[in-house]
Design a protein around this motif. Sequence first.
Motif, PDB file in Angstrom:
ATOM      1  N   ALA A   1       0.826  -1.205   0.000  1.00  0.00           N
ATOM      2  CA  ALA A   1       0.000   0.000   0.000  1.00  0.00           C
ATOM      3  C   ALA A   1       0.863   1.259   0.000  1.00  0.00           C
ATOM      4  CB  ALA A   1      -0.930   0.001   1.204  1.00  0.00           C
ATOM      5  N   ILE A   2       1.936   1.239   0.790  1.00  0.00           N
ATOM      6  CA  ILE A   2       2.839   2.391   0.839  1.00  0.00           C
ATOM      7  C   ILE A   2       3.467   2.633  -0.527  1.00  0.00           C
ATOM      8  CG2 ILE A   2       5.040   3.196   1.794  1.00  0.00           C
ATOM      9  CD1 ILE A   2       4.244   1.731   4.411  1.00  0.00           C
ATOM     10  N   ASP A   3       3.958   1.562  -1.155  1.00  0.00           N
ATOM     11  CA  ASP A   3       4.648   1.690  -2.440  1.00  0.00           C
ATOM     12  C   ASP A   3       3.700   2.016  -3.589  1.00  0.00           C
ATOM     13  OD1 ASP A   3       6.954   1.029  -1.083  1.00  0.00           O
ATOM     14  OD2 ASP A   3       6.947  -1.068  -1.710  1.00  0.00           O
ATOM     15  N   THR A   4       2.537   1.353  -3.604  1.00  0.00           N
ATOM     16  CA  THR A   4       1.628   1.481  -4.737  1.00  0.00           C
ATOM     17  C   THR A   4       0.815   2.767  -4.694  1.00  0.00           C
ATOM     18  OG1 THR A   4       1.427  -0.927  -4.857  1.00  0.00           O
ATOM     19  CG2 THR A   4      -0.270   0.361  -5.983  1.00  0.00           C
ATOM     20  N   TYR A   5       0.405   3.178  -3.509  1.00  0.00           N
ATOM     21  CA  TYR A   5      -0.496   4.326  -3.393  1.00  0.00           C
ATOM     22  C   TYR A   5       0.170   5.551  -2.770  1.00  0.00           C
ATOM     23  CZ  TYR A   5      -4.112   0.978  -4.622  1.00  0.00           C
ATOM     24  OH  TYR A   5      -4.871   0.044  -5.296  1.00  0.00           O
ATOM     25  N   GLY A   6       1.487   5.479  -2.549  1.00  0.00           N
ATOM     26  CA  GLY A   6       2.211   6.645  -2.073  1.00  0.00           C
ATOM     27  C   GLY A   6       1.814   7.098  -0.679  1.00  0.00           C
ATOM     28  N   LEU A   7       1.535   6.159   0.206  1.00  0.00           N
ATOM     29  CA  LEU A   7       1.148   6.519   1.562  1.00  0.00           C
ATOM     30  C   LEU A   7       2.363   6.909   2.397  1.00  0.00           C
ATOM     31  CD1 LEU A   7      -1.455   3.748   2.511  1.00  0.00           C
ATOM     32  CD2 LEU A   7      -1.881   6.024   1.573  1.00  0.00           C
ATOM     33  N   ASP A   8       2.158   7.808   3.322  1.00  0.00           N
ATOM     34  CA  ASP A   8       3.177   8.158   4.294  1.00  0.00           C
ATOM     35  C   ASP A   8       3.253   7.025   5.316  1.00  0.00           C
ATOM     36  OD1 ASP A   8       4.784   9.161   6.286  1.00  0.00           O
ATOM     37  OD2 ASP A   8       3.568  10.936   6.688  1.00  0.00           O
ATOM     38  N   PRO A   9       4.402   6.358   5.432  1.00  0.00           N
ATOM     39  CA  PRO A   9       4.489   5.237   6.384  1.00  0.00           C
ATOM     40  C   PRO A   9       4.081   5.616   7.804  1.00  0.00           C
ATOM     41  CG  PRO A   9       6.413   5.274   4.956  1.00  0.00           C
ATOM     42  CD  PRO A   9       5.656   6.538   4.680  1.00  0.00           C
ATOM     43  N   ALA A  10       4.321   6.862   8.184  1.00  0.00           N
ATOM     44  CA  ALA A  10       3.985   7.303   9.535  1.00  0.00           C
ATOM     45  C   ALA A  10       2.483   7.320   9.775  1.00  0.00           C
ATOM     46  CB  ALA A  10       4.573   8.690   9.803  1.00  0.00           C
ATOM     47  N   ARG A  11       1.702   7.333   8.697  1.00  0.00           N
ATOM     48  CA  ARG A  11       0.242   7.333   8.836  1.00  0.00           C
ATOM     49  C   ARG A  11      -0.338   5.939   8.625  1.00  0.00           C
ATOM     50  NH1 ARG A  11      -1.654  12.850   8.028  1.00  0.00           N
ATOM     51  NH2 ARG A  11      -3.645  12.104   7.237  1.00  0.00           N
ATOM     52  N   THR A  12       0.526   4.926   8.756  1.00  0.00           N
ATOM     53  CA  THR A  12       0.102   3.530   8.635  1.00  0.00           C
ATOM     54  C   THR A  12       0.639   2.739   9.821  1.00  0.00           C
ATOM     55  OG1 THR A  12       2.025   2.692   7.417  1.00  0.00           O
ATOM     56  CG2 THR A  12       0.282   3.743   6.122  1.00  0.00           C
ATOM     57  N   SER A  13       0.025   1.584  10.072  1.00  0.00           N
ATOM     58  CA  SER A  13       0.513   0.712  11.136  1.00  0.00           C
ATOM     59  C   SER A  13       0.033  -0.706  10.887  1.00  0.00           C
ATOM     60  CB  SER A  13       0.038   1.203  12.505  1.00  0.00           C
ATOM     61  OG  SER A  13      -1.375   1.171  12.590  1.00  0.00           O
ATOM     62  N   LEU A  14       0.566  -1.631  11.678  1.00  0.00           N
ATOM     63  CA  LEU A  14       0.139  -3.027  11.636  1.00  0.00           C
ATOM     64  C   LEU A  14      -0.816  -3.304  12.782  1.00  0.00           C
ATOM     65  CD1 LEU A  14       3.451  -4.924  10.863  1.00  0.00           C
ATOM     66  CD2 LEU A  14       1.442  -4.786   9.393  1.00  0.00           C
ATOM     67  N   PHE A  15      -1.820  -4.109  12.507  1.00  0.00           N
ATOM     68  CA  PHE A  15      -2.734  -4.570  13.546  1.00  0.00           C
ATOM     69  C   PHE A  15      -2.488  -6.053  13.732  1.00  0.00           C
ATOM     70  CE2 PHE A  15      -6.590  -6.094  15.486  1.00  0.00           C
ATOM     71  CZ  PHE A  15      -7.004  -5.042  16.311  1.00  0.00           C
ATOM     72  N   ARG A  16      -2.079  -6.445  14.919  1.00  0.00           N
ATOM     73  CA  ARG A  16      -1.739  -7.829  15.181  1.00  0.00           C
ATOM     74  C   ARG A  16      -2.975  -8.599  15.632  1.00  0.00           C
ATOM     75  NH1 ARG A  16       2.600  -8.718  12.228  1.00  0.00           N
ATOM     76  NH2 ARG A  16       4.447  -7.551  12.882  1.00  0.00           N
ATOM     77  N   PHE A  17      -3.333  -9.589  14.836  1.00  0.00           N
ATOM     78  CA  PHE A  17      -4.554 -10.363  15.050  1.00  0.00           C
ATOM     79  C   PHE A  17      -4.383 -11.337  16.205  1.00  0.00           C
ATOM     80  CE2 PHE A  17      -7.514 -13.832  13.848  1.00  0.00           C
ATOM     81  CZ  PHE A  17      -8.678 -13.093  13.747  1.00  0.00           C
ATOM     82  N   GLY A  18      -5.466 -11.588  16.921  1.00  0.00           N
ATOM     83  CA  GLY A  18      -5.457 -12.570  17.987  1.00  0.00           C
ATOM     84  C   GLY A  18      -6.777 -13.315  18.034  1.00  0.00           C
ATOM     85  N   ILE A  19      -6.836 -14.366  18.817  1.00  0.00           N
ATOM     86  CA  ILE A  19      -8.051 -15.173  18.931  1.00  0.00           C
ATOM     87  C   ILE A  19      -8.340 -15.483  20.395  1.00  0.00           C
ATOM     88  CG2 ILE A  19      -7.910 -16.251  16.640  1.00  0.00           C
ATOM     89  CD1 ILE A  19      -6.743 -18.722  18.143  1.00  0.00           C
ATOM     90  N   ASP A  20      -9.541 -15.965  20.634  1.00  0.00           N
ATOM     91  CA  ASP A  20      -9.980 -16.306  21.986  1.00  0.00           C
ATOM     92  C   ASP A  20      -9.505 -17.717  22.328  1.00  0.00           C
ATOM     93  OD1 ASP A  20     -11.223 -16.729  24.364  1.00  0.00           O
ATOM     94  OD2 ASP A  20     -13.259 -16.314  23.661  1.00  0.00           O
TER      95      ASP A  20
END
Length: 292
Positions: A83-102
């Motif tokens: 997404a950063i490379d293809t759509y020119g997003l500022d990396p600082a305005r992006t993050s990872l969401f780490r998935f979890g389960i019950d």
Amino acid sequence: AVLPELKSNDMAISFTDGFSVSLGRHARVLGARARLVGGFHGISTFTERTPPLFRAQAEARTRAGLHGLDHAFFFGDTDRQYAIDTYGLDPARTSLFRFGIDTAFWTPAPAADDGRDGVVFAAGSDPSRDYATLLAAHCDAPLRILSGLSFDIPAGKAVEQISGSFHDMAITDDVLRDIYRRAALVVVPLKDVLQPTGYSVTLQAMACGKPVILSDIRGLWDREAFVSGENCILVPPGDTGALETAIATLLNDDVLRRKMGAAARETAERVFALARMDTSIRELVTAAQKAD
């Protein structure tokens, strides 16, 4: 429908790709005052599935939606970088969401039920599932597949298909948990995409103490948590021979199957429990509040 909420609250978080794009494209224009946060499960495949005639338009709308958000989050490292490379997003305005389960719900079976059906189980309706490779692989146990996708079952192959998808689930989570528990092992066959696909099934099965065979795709999430041969078996995507070998190895070795299932459960509890998502939500809100 949600515009009044967008005008009266401080932050709006979308967890679906389509609505995240819509939020970024339209909410501010319509008077939203909330900070706009959009999540993406597979931005790298979001426009690939659009008919070629409309793909340029879809990419333009996706770009506008991404840039209209105050913050965008992703479920996989490679998908975020795409997404950063293809759509020119500022990396600082992006993050990872780490998935979890019950892990208090998805639990191993009582000894009497563990693996009693003896099937190889697969589940999922994402178009990135590669059931063709699974069905082409030789397997000495019956296959059970839960999916809303259509696929051709080879003549004479023992395959039970349970129809269902995330939006139209034919069975409850309680029944699904029992299916995991009674399976000999679980296979998550995936096409080699950047999208971090297959994580729900993989982690649910691991939490149920099942050995999992997982395609080692480019978009594999949490790569550091998976140790092939210890808490799972990673196989090259689309490699029928490697998949056959992995299935046969687990079916023919009860000790290895139990050992890997126990390691899978330990990993699920240690790495992927729901507390991880609590942390991700807090980090996401903090990052979004810092957005200019």
